[in-house]
Structures are given as C-alpha cells and as structure tokens.
Write a protein that holds these residues in place. Structure first.
Motif, PDB file in Angstrom:
ATOM      1  N   ALA A 107      -2.437  15.798  52.562  1.00  0.00           N
ATOM      2  CA  ALA A 107      -1.370  16.411  51.762  1.00  0.00           C
ATOM      3  C   ALA A 107      -0.860  15.360  50.786  1.00  0.00           C
ATOM      4  O   ALA A 107      -0.491  14.254  51.213  1.00  0.00           O
ATOM      5  N   ALA A 108      -0.866  15.691  49.520  1.00  0.00           N
ATOM      6  CA  ALA A 108      -0.466  14.715  48.494  1.00  0.00           C
ATOM      7  C   ALA A 108       0.371  15.401  47.432  1.00  0.00           C
ATOM      8  O   ALA A 108       0.000  16.463  46.924  1.00  0.00           O
ATOM      9  N   PRO A 109       1.528  14.800  47.067  1.00  0.00           N
ATOM     10  CA  PRO A 109       2.354  15.380  45.999  1.00  0.00           C
ATOM     11  C   PRO A 109       1.760  15.100  44.628  1.00  0.00           C
ATOM     12  O   PRO A 109       1.173  14.034  44.387  1.00  0.00           O
ATOM     13  N   VAL A 110       1.908  16.054  43.735  1.00  0.00           N
ATOM     14  CA  VAL A 110       1.466  15.882  42.350  1.00  0.00           C
ATOM     15  C   VAL A 110       2.533  16.460  41.425  1.00  0.00           C
ATOM     16  O   VAL A 110       3.377  17.255  41.843  1.00  0.00           O
ATOM     17  N   GLY A 111       2.478  16.059  40.202  1.00  0.00           N
ATOM     18  CA  GLY A 111       3.403  16.567  39.190  1.00  0.00           C
ATOM     19  C   GLY A 111       2.776  16.411  37.825  1.00  0.00           C
ATOM     20  O   GLY A 111       1.597  16.040  37.700  1.00  0.00           O
ATOM     21  N   SER A 112       3.533  16.696  36.805  1.00  0.00           N
ATOM     22  CA  SER A 112       3.016  16.547  35.444  1.00  0.00           C
ATOM     23  C   SER A 112       4.131  16.053  34.537  1.00  0.00           C
ATOM     24  O   SER A 112       5.315  16.288  34.791  1.00  0.00           O
ATOM     25  N   THR A 113       3.740  15.364  33.522  1.00  0.00           N
ATOM     26  CA  THR A 113       4.676  14.866  32.521  1.00  0.00           C
ATOM     27  C   THR A 113       3.913  14.737  31.210  1.00  0.00           C
ATOM     28  O   THR A 113       2.740  15.122  31.119  1.00  0.00           O
ATOM     29  N   THR A 114       4.557  14.207  30.223  1.00  0.00           N
ATOM     30  CA  THR A 114       3.911  13.947  28.940  1.00  0.00           C
ATOM     31  C   THR A 114       4.214  12.509  28.536  1.00  0.00           C
ATOM     32  O   THR A 114       5.370  12.067  28.622  1.00  0.00           O
ATOM     33  N   VAL A 115       3.184  11.776  28.147  1.00  0.00           N
ATOM     34  CA  VAL A 115       3.373  10.405  27.681  1.00  0.00           C
ATOM     35  C   VAL A 115       2.794  10.279  26.273  1.00  0.00           C
ATOM     36  O   VAL A 115       1.943  11.072  25.867  1.00  0.00           O
ATOM     37  N   VAL A 116       3.273   9.294  25.565  1.00  0.00           N
ATOM     38  CA  VAL A 116       2.740   8.986  24.241  1.00  0.00           C
ATOM     39  C   VAL A 116       1.842   7.769  24.382  1.00  0.00           C
ATOM     40  O   VAL A 116       2.243   6.744  24.958  1.00  0.00           O
ATOM     41  N   TRP A 117       0.630   7.884  23.856  1.00  0.00           N
ATOM     42  CA  TRP A 117      -0.373   6.831  24.024  1.00  0.00           C
ATOM     43  C   TRP A 117      -0.702   6.231  22.655  1.00  0.00           C
ATOM     44  O   TRP A 117      -1.475   6.794  21.902  1.00  0.00           O
ATOM     45  N   PRO A 118      -0.136   5.072  22.309  1.00  0.00           N
ATOM     46  CA  PRO A 118      -0.537   4.387  21.073  1.00  0.00           C
ATOM     47  C   PRO A 118      -1.862   3.648  21.304  1.00  0.00           C
ATOM     48  O   PRO A 118      -2.066   3.027  22.351  1.00  0.00           O
ATOM     49  N   TYR A 119      -2.752   3.707  20.327  1.00  0.00           N
ATOM     50  CA  TYR A 119      -4.041   3.032  20.456  1.00  0.00           C
ATOM     51  C   TYR A 119      -4.587   2.767  19.065  1.00  0.00           C
ATOM     52  O   TYR A 119      -3.986   3.159  18.057  1.00  0.00           O
ATOM     53  N   GLU A 120      -5.715   2.089  19.008  1.00  0.00           N
ATOM     54  CA  GLU A 120      -6.363   1.817  17.727  1.00  0.00           C
ATOM     55  C   GLU A 120      -7.688   2.546  17.671  1.00  0.00           C
ATOM     56  O   GLU A 120      -8.452   2.541  18.632  1.00  0.00           O
ATOM     57  N   GLU A 131      -1.094   9.488  20.239  1.00  0.00           N
ATOM     58  CA  GLU A 131      -1.315  10.849  20.721  1.00  0.00           C
ATOM     59  C   GLU A 131      -0.335  11.162  21.841  1.00  0.00           C
ATOM     60  O   GLU A 131      -0.052  10.309  22.686  1.00  0.00           O
ATOM     61  N   SER A 132       0.175  12.383  21.819  1.00  0.00           N
ATOM     62  CA  SER A 132       1.001  12.866  22.918  1.00  0.00           C
ATOM     63  C   SER A 132       0.072  13.489  23.953  1.00  0.00           C
ATOM     64  O   SER A 132      -0.668  14.428  23.655  1.00  0.00           O
ATOM     65  N   VAL A 133       0.101  12.957  25.182  1.00  0.00           N
ATOM     66  CA  VAL A 133      -0.899  13.302  26.193  1.00  0.00           C
ATOM     67  C   VAL A 133      -0.225  13.897  27.428  1.00  0.00           C
ATOM     68  O   VAL A 133       0.628  13.244  28.047  1.00  0.00           O
ATOM     69  N   PRO A 134      -0.589  15.124  27.838  1.00  0.00           N
ATOM     70  CA  PRO A 134      -0.138  15.627  29.138  1.00  0.00           C
ATOM     71  C   PRO A 134      -0.775  14.785  30.246  1.00  0.00           C
ATOM     72  O   PRO A 134      -1.979  14.500  30.211  1.00  0.00           O
ATOM     73  N   ALA A 135       0.019  14.361  31.199  1.00  0.00           N
ATOM     74  CA  ALA A 135      -0.475  13.462  32.243  1.00  0.00           C
ATOM     75  C   ALA A 135      -0.157  14.016  33.620  1.00  0.00           C
ATOM     76  O   ALA A 135       0.928  14.558  33.859  1.00  0.00           O
ATOM     77  N   LEU A 136      -1.109  13.886  34.512  1.00  0.00           N
ATOM     78  CA  LEU A 136      -0.921  14.263  35.905  1.00  0.00           C
ATOM     79  C   LEU A 136      -0.300  13.084  36.649  1.00  0.00           C
ATOM     80  O   LEU A 136      -0.711  11.935  36.465  1.00  0.00           O
ATOM     81  N   ILE A 137       0.710  13.348  37.465  1.00  0.00           N
ATOM     82  CA  ILE A 137       1.348  12.314  38.285  1.00  0.00           C
ATOM     83  C   ILE A 137       0.771  12.420  39.691  1.00  0.00           C
ATOM     84  O   ILE A 137       0.818  13.493  40.308  1.00  0.00           O
ATOM     85  N   ALA A 138       0.215  11.327  40.193  1.00  0.00           N
ATOM     86  CA  ALA A 138      -0.452  11.366  41.495  1.00  0.00           C
ATOM     87  C   ALA A 138      -0.173  10.090  42.275  1.00  0.00           C
ATOM     88  O   ALA A 138       0.209   9.057  41.713  1.00  0.00           O
ATOM     89  N   THR A 139      -0.385  10.165  43.573  1.00  0.00           N
ATOM     90  CA  THR A 139      -0.249   9.024  44.484  1.00  0.00           C
ATOM     91  C   THR A 139      -1.633   8.606  44.963  1.00  0.00           C
ATOM     92  O   THR A 139      -2.621   9.317  44.740  1.00  0.00           O
ATOM     93  N   PRO A 140      -1.748   7.472  45.643  1.00  0.00           N
ATOM     94  CA  PRO A 140      -3.055   7.094  46.196  1.00  0.00           C
ATOM     95  C   PRO A 140      -3.627   8.137  47.153  1.00  0.00           C
ATOM     96  O   PRO A 140      -4.844   8.245  47.315  1.00  0.00           O
ATOM     97  N   ASP A 141      -2.751   8.940  47.788  1.00  0.00           N
ATOM     98  CA  ASP A 141      -3.221   9.986  48.695  1.00  0.00           C
ATOM     99  C   ASP A 141      -3.980  11.089  47.970  1.00  0.00           C
ATOM    100  O   ASP A 141      -4.636  11.920  48.609  1.00  0.00           O
ATOM    101  N   SER A 152      -6.595  13.799  29.984  1.00  0.00           N
ATOM    102  CA  SER A 152      -7.053  12.460  29.581  1.00  0.00           C
ATOM    103  C   SER A 152      -6.460  11.353  30.434  1.00  0.00           C
ATOM    104  O   SER A 152      -6.982  10.235  30.439  1.00  0.00           O
ATOM    105  N   LEU A 153      -5.385  11.644  31.170  1.00  0.00           N
ATOM    106  CA  LEU A 153      -4.648  10.573  31.829  1.00  0.00           C
ATOM    107  C   LEU A 153      -4.051  11.055  33.148  1.00  0.00           C
ATOM    108  O   LEU A 153      -3.509  12.156  33.238  1.00  0.00           O
ATOM    109  N   ILE A 154      -4.188  10.233  34.168  1.00  0.00           N
ATOM    110  CA  ILE A 154      -3.497  10.417  35.449  1.00  0.00           C
ATOM    111  C   ILE A 154      -2.675   9.154  35.675  1.00  0.00           C
ATOM    112  O   ILE A 154      -3.226   8.043  35.639  1.00  0.00           O
ATOM    113  N   ILE A 155      -1.365   9.301  35.880  1.00  0.00           N
ATOM    114  CA  ILE A 155      -0.517   8.120  36.070  1.00  0.00           C
ATOM    115  C   ILE A 155      -0.001   8.089  37.502  1.00  0.00           C
ATOM    116  O   ILE A 155       0.141   9.123  38.162  1.00  0.00           O
TER     117      ILE A 155
END
Length: 833
Positions: A545-558, A566-576, A642-645
């Motif tokens: 059983a592992a908690p998850v969530g979602s957020t949005t982060v801004v990713w500056p890059y070259e 880019e504004s990126v929807p990100a999944l929030i996860a734990t090591p579980d 694109s991203l899991i934080i």
C-alpha cells in the motif's frame, strides 16, 4: 457582375461567415484567458488582498500558473495594521475540512474541501455576511455555511486536516458567497498545523471609504521586493484559488492551438470559394480587358466585389462567433476543465482581429485568382475565358509536391519522440499534405484523366466518356472540388485517430504499469485521512500500500543551448510505490525516491540532461525553487507523465498537505476485497475504486482534452462540409452553358444526369482515395511509434462514416443543381450567359 453570379458568391458568403465565426470564437477564448477575472467569492468584503504571486514568469513568454498555495509571513499583519485608512487586517488560512452527517455522509459545502476550513476572523472578508449565532469560542465549536441546512445548537462531525472525525457544536450559521467552515482563530491555527512564521495563505484588508487605492499603494510599498502581489477590485478573485491561473492559461493555450488550424482551414476554404467565384467571371473580366481595362483595374475590381460580398457575411459571422465561444465555454465548464465562475470576456478585439484577417485573406485571394486573366493579352484572355489552361502551372505543381514531401518528413516525428507534442505532428502533417494536394491536384487529375480516357473501350457508354473527358479537360475545376473533400477526410482521420491512438497508448502504459488492484481516496475530505496507509497494511491479503498524489512543477532546462521552460504535471510517490507501480524503470529505481529526488521519463531525460544521478532545477507548485537528483529513469512516460517526484520533496509545498489517494496491491483473494470494502464503508468520505477504471491515482474518465478535440473536429468539419457543399453547388451551376450545349447537340437529360453522376462518383472516389493516402503514412508512423504496430487505434465506424458523408455530399450537391439546370431551356441558358 455580382448579380449574375449569385450561386458562386453564396459560396463565398458561407465561407466568410463560417470563417468569421470560427476566428471570432477563438479570439474570444484567447481574450478571456488573458483578461477574464473570477468573482471575489469569500473575499468579496476585502478591499485589498496581499498574497504570494501564484505565477512563474519566464523571460519572453507567457506566465505559468503555480497551483499550490504559497504562504505569507505572519508578521506582515502587524506591519500593515498601522497604515492610515486601514480599518481591519485579517490573516486568512485555509485547511482541509469537511462536515459529516449522522448517517456518515459528507455534507457538501460551497468551498473546496482541501481549503474549506478557516479561522473565524476570516468572516470579516466576506461580502455582507448574514450570521445567525455567535463566533465559535472553544475548541469544540464550529460555524457552518447556510447551504448545509444546519442550525445553531446542532451537533455535527467534522473531519479536519486528515484527523479522525470529531463532534462539534454549531455556534453560528454563515450565509455569504463562498462561506466555508469556521473555527475559533486559535483552534484554526492548531488544526492547520501552522505555528511558524508563514502561517497565512493571504492577508485581507478592509479600508475606510474612499481610501482603497491609497492604502493599496502604501501596501505595495511595504511588500516591494518580497514576491508578494497586491490586488484590488476585480483582481481579488485571482487570489481565492491559486489554480485559477491554470484555467486561464489553458484558455490561452487552447486558443493558440485552435488558432493555427482555424486560420489554415478558413484561408483554404475562403480562397477556394473566391477562386471559383472569379473563375466564373473570367469571360467578363476578359471582355473588360478587351475594351481597355488595365491589369491593375481588373484585380482591383475583383478584390472590390469580393470585399463587398465578404462584408455582407462578416457581421453575422462575428455575432455567431461570440455565441459559439459561449457554448464552447459552457462545455469546458461542464467537463470541469474551467471553473464555472470564470466568465468569458466579451470585447471588440476578437471582432476587429477577425475583420482584419478576413479582409486581408479576401483581398489576397481575390487578386491572386484574377492575376492570370489580368496579365494575359486581351485577345488571349477572351479565348481562354471559355476553357482552362492546357497545362497546370509547373510552379504550383512543384510547390504542392514539396509540401507533400515536407508532410511526409514531419510524419516521422512520433517515431523519434513518444510524447503528446510529437503526436500533434500527425494531424499537422495531414493538413499540410492536403494543401499540397490542392496545389498539385490539377496535374494529378489531368494525368489520371488522360490515362483513363486512353484505356476506354470502344463500347463505353457516352455518359462515362463525357465524364472522363470533362475530368481531363477541366482538371483545375475538378481538383478544386476534390481537394477540399480530401482535406475533410484527412482532417477527420488524422485528428480523431491521432487522439484515440495517443489515448490507447496512454491507457496501455498506465494499465501495464499499475500493479495495484485498488485505489482508496477521499476527495470530499480534501485528502486521504492520516493513518489510512497503516490501517490498510494490516488488513488480510494486502501486500503493498503506497500513497500517491499529483502536483504541477515548472521545469527550466536548456534546449539546443537556449533556455526553455515547461509546466509539468508530476506524480508524487514514496519509495513504497515500487510495490504498486511499474513505470518501466530502465535505470535506478523508485525505491530511491527519498529526500530531494525525482524520476524522469526517458523521452525527456536525454534532451534535458536529466540522466541517472544528474541534478535538475525545478520550481515546485508553490513557487519554491529547488534542485533534485534523478533517482530513476523510466520508459512509460505517456502513462505516468514526464516526472515523478518524491513525497519528501513535495512535503510542505502542496495546498492540503495530504496524500490524494492510496494504491493497494492484494493477493487477489475475496477476503482482501471484502476487508477493503468494509474499511471504506466504515470511514466517512473514503472511496474504494478498482484500478482498472483508474490510472495510478487519478480517475481514468475520458480526459477533457478529448471532448475539446471532438468539439473542435465537429465544428471545423461542419464548416468544411458546408463550404464544400456550397462550392460544389456553385461549380455545377456555373456549367449551365455546357449542359445547354450538350442538349443542343442531341444529348438527352437522362444522359446528362448519368454523366454528372459519374463525375460525382469520380470526385468522391478521388477524394476518398487521396485523403486515405495522405492520412495513411502519418497515422502508420504514429501507431508504430506509440503502439508498436502500423495501424491506429480508434472506432471502426469512423472510416465508413466519413466515406458515406463524402459520397452523399458529392452526389447531392451535383445532382440537385444539375436537375435545376435541366429545367431551363437550352437556348435560354445560353442567352443568359
């Protein structure tokens, strides 16, 4: 001249009217995204509001919304309270709160449950509140919105901040727009868990009459350089919910994405209608050349009469565009893409932009259509007015071939990048190829007609021979009809099947990568109650059983040495999460998601220098700038983003601070299922779902962008078909002289109808074959890149439906004008022309 070409000019009117409606509607969406304001809601009584800037401002680009609430320093309340003209300063905080009735059901409130709880002092920010009762005085008292139906003295349970339900006594009932659940101020601070220096979401000020702007200027001076914003009047609605910026940005992006295709199709259809109209006037223009009119006068006349006709359609088209934008806005709100309270901004700018764009299109198209006749010598122009050029323009044909080649090159993009942006190249490639077909179509039609005529047998029926002879001799006319029909086929197939193919690939990624069978969530409580994970893990049959969530982060890059963001929807996860999710990790592992770490999709890892162990810069959802180490690289980016934080990285940087859902993997037994169902039934607000209907933590209902695209396809297809139908009717009506001449040499009406039907069949077949041919390569490459097979995913009925539509359109719009032309005596028809 206009009076004698009514049918052809009606096609121009329809093209301009539909184009004006589409361009105006798109412009209204864009203007609303830039200028619309939400009503102030629960902040309607504030004169000045100080809050964190909930936007990221990249250089030279539109701001990006930051959807997580950023906090404001508590000390600012004292600093602002002494300003002249200030009558009240309120530090407002919001936290998850939900009411539960005696039956264990969550009582809906007017506010977002993730931030429905407030301190009693926040009622000073309400607009003319009607309060029955008194302020909550102790930790066991509460004030509720009037919409709940509760009365003072009632007992009600409340789930606050993810804690177990507690019984409260209703001390007051508050009737005001946006009213939430109110506690004593000290109790609210404790329940929100904010005893630090940044405890408030925003600070509201009430001012003496007439001093609002003066106070606002003084406040701006106090907070200058702190990153805080000061809002007054209509701008206060921006601070009620930080996610509103996302909705407004969506309107801008939506208008931008629609604008390109709308302008492309509008220009194509309008130019084609004007070309047909002026082609029917070639004899008149040639005679004017013969009596001394200069080439410039001919072009000016063609442009002037086209502008007059277009002006007739502009006003109703613009009005229809405003209505169309309103309906589209309602659809987006009904699908929860936009807040229902976000209004459309109805101003004159979209109408002015439409006027300028269509006026320019009409002028260029009309002058371009009249150019060949105006440049010919007078005698040659008169001769050519009764026939077409023997050979299509080599420059036009070459341009068309190059466009088709460019479309083929663009179609390769989905093979190189398995992203939604790369998939959009499919529909763009299809439309570019269709425009290329319109340019090189006359040469193709003439060649195909010549080949078909040479292979005719001696016993071929006269109508068939005449139909093929017409196709060869009037290649420009036939191609002008085939091309828009082919564009309709290409447009529907590439747009619809590209969408369904991407959805199928996304669902496949999510389905394959979701190991958990169940998902527990509590949307009505503002987040998952604390302790749910530990309770679930103790149930029989539960493995992970592992908690998850979602957020949005801004990713500056070259990218290619240039800064990008880019504004990126990100999944929030734990090591579980490794026990319930499998995003296709190729390097590292989800078990490494501790501390400031992220996992990155392989589709973007290489281009953004985000390989395993590398550090990337991020701006979290509340505007906090940070660096994170890449702990894993995974392949299923379509299904998992694109991203899991890590949850550690997101902690303290989300509005509610609670997990949004819990993914549960069991041993598959009925015992485990019953245990989970019993738990959900015993906890107020807890919802149990099967992951076959969900995607890694968010509901897998039809995404809103699907409805947006379907609505766009329907509207644009309707515009295309209406314009094509009018164009076909006009083109057939212009052949009255030809039909009359055939009748005078002995051709019967039955033979003429048979000839026209065969032409309609050839046009429909040519449009379908060329449309399918131009769509096949982009869709095949997209499917290969996304589904590892050369055919797209989509409804089986789509191709038969579009084929039936094209055939019906071609036959009806040729058959009906032909019958009308046959009702006129041949001599009368020739005399009129």
């Amino acid at each position: 001249m206009v009076a004698h070409r009514i049918t052809a000019l009606l096609a121009v009117v329809c093209a301009v009217l539909g184009g004006a409606a589409l361009i105006t509607g798109t412009g209204v969406l864009a203007e609303s995204g830039l200028r619309s304001q939400l009503p102030p809601g629960r902040l309607g009584g504030a004169d000045v509001v100080v809050a964190a800037d909930q936007e990221y401002h990249p250089d030279g680009d539109l701001p990006l919304a930051l959807p997580e609430r950023a906090r404001v320093s508590s000390s600012l309340v004292d600093r602002l309270s002494g300003l002249p003209g200030v009558t009240a300063v309120v530090g407002d905080l919001g936290f998850p709160a939900a009411l539960v009735d005696a039956r264990g059901r969550v009582v809906p409130t007017a506010d977002d449950p993730a931030a429905a709880g407030h301190g009693w002092s926040s009622t000073k920010l309400l607009a003319r509140p009607r309060v029955i009762g008194r302020a909550p005085a102790g930790a066991d008292e509460i004030a509720v919105p009037a919409a709940t139906g509760l009365r003072t003295g009632d007992r009600v349970q409340a789930v606050v901040g993810g804690r177990p339900a507690v019984r409260y006594r209703v001390a007051a009932v508050v009737d005001a727009p946006g009213a939430g659940v109110y506690f004593a101020d000290t109790t609210a601070v404790r329940l929100a868990g904010r005893d630090g220096t940044h405890r408030y979401d925003l600070i509201g000020l009430r001012t003496a009459p007439g001093s609002g702007e003066r106070v606002a200027d003084a406040v701006r001076g106090r907070v200058a350089g702190t990153g805080l914003t000061v809002r007054t009047g209509a701008d206060i609605g921006e601070t009620v919910a930080p996610g509103v910026g996302t909705a407004r940005l969506l309107l801008v992006l939506l208008a931008g994405s629609l604008g390109g295709i709308v302008l492309l199709i509008t220009g194509f259809v309008t130019a084609g209608a004007l070309g047909l109209s002026i082609a029917g006037q070639r004899r008149d223009l040639a005679l004017m050349r013969a009596v001394g009119a200069t080439p410039r006068q001919i072009r000016r006349l063609a442009a002037a009469q086209s502008s007059v006709v277009a002006a007739v359609a502009l006003a109703p088209g613009v009005a229809l565009g405003y209505l169309l934008a309103g309906r589209f806005h309602h659809m987006l709100a009904d699908r929860d893409v936009l807040p229902h309270d976000l209004p459309l901004t109805v101003g004159p700018l979209p109408a002015l932009a439409t006027l300028l764009l269509l006026a320019l299109t009409v002028q260029i198209s009309a002058r371009g259509a009249a150019w060949p006749t105006s440049r010919m010598p007078a005698t040659e122009a008169v001769v050519e007015s009764r026939s077409e050029p023997h050979k299509p323009s080599k420059g036009r044909t070459l341009t068309g071939v190059l466009l088709i080649a460019a479309a083929c090159a663009l179609s390769v993009t989905p093979l190189l990048s398995r992203t939604v942006i790369a998939a959009s190249a499919t529909s763009i490639a299809g439309i570019i190829a269709a425009i290329g077909l319109a340019l090189c179509g006359p040469a193709l039609v003439r060649t195909a007609g010549a080949v078909a005529v040479r292979r005719l047998r001696p016993g071929t029926p006269a109508p068939t021979w005449l139909a093929l002879a017409n196709v060869r001799a009037y290649a420009l006319r036939v191609a002008a009809v085939v091309s828009p029909l082919a564009m309709a086929v290409v447009f529907v197939l590439t747009y619809a099947l590209a969408q369904t193919t991407v959805l199928a690939a996304t669902a496949q990624d999510a389905r394959t990568g979701t190991l958990a069978q169940y998902r527990l969530s509590a949307p009505a409580l503002g987040g998952l109650p604390a302790g749910t994970r530990d309770t679930v893990r103790k149930l029989p049959g539960v493995r992970f059983a592992a908690p998850v969530g979602s957020t949005t982060v801004v990713w500056p890059y070259e990218m290619f040495g240039e800064p990008d963001v880019e504004s990126v929807p990100a999944l929030i996860a734990t090591p579980d999460a490794a026990g319930v999710l499998d995003p296709g990790v190729r390097e590292g592992g989800l078990a490494g998601l501790t501390g400031a770490t992220v996992a990155v999709s392989s589709e973007v890892a290489g281009s953004r220098h985000a390989g395993l162990g590398q550090r990337i810069r991020l701006v979290l959802g509340d505007g906090t700038r940070t660096e994170a180490r890449v702990a894993a690289v995974y392949d299923r980016g379509l299904g998992f983003g694109s991203l899991i934080i890590s949850r550690d990285l997101a902690a303290g940087h989300t509005t509610s601070g609670l997990a949004q859902s819990l993914l549960v993997r069991t041993d598959g037994t009925a015992t485990a299922t019953r245990a989970l169902a019993d738990l959900a039934a015993s906890r107020p607000g807890l919802v149990l779902e099967n992951t076959s209907d969900t995607a890694f933590g968010s509901k897998q209902d039809t995404p809103p962008e699907v409805w947006i695209n379907l609505a766009t396809i329907a509207v644009l297809l309707g515009y295309l078909l209406l314009s094509i139908a009018n164009k076909l009717i006009a083109a057939t009506a212009l052949r009255r002289t030809e039909i009359a001449a055939l009748r005078l040499v002995g051709t019967t009406p039955r033979q003429i109808r048979a000839m026209m039907r065969r032409e309609a069949a050839m046009i429909a077949v040519a449009a379908l074959v060329s449309g399918l041919f131009l769509s096949a390569l982009p869709l095949a490459l997209l499917s290969q890149g996304f589904l590892d097979r050369p055919w797209p995913a989509g409804p089986a009925w789509l191709l038969p439906a579009i084929a039936a539509t094209i055939v019906t359109t071609a036959f009806l719009t040729i058959e009906l004008p032909t019958r009308q032309a046959l009702r006129t005596a041949p001599a009368d028809a020739i005399r009129v022309t």
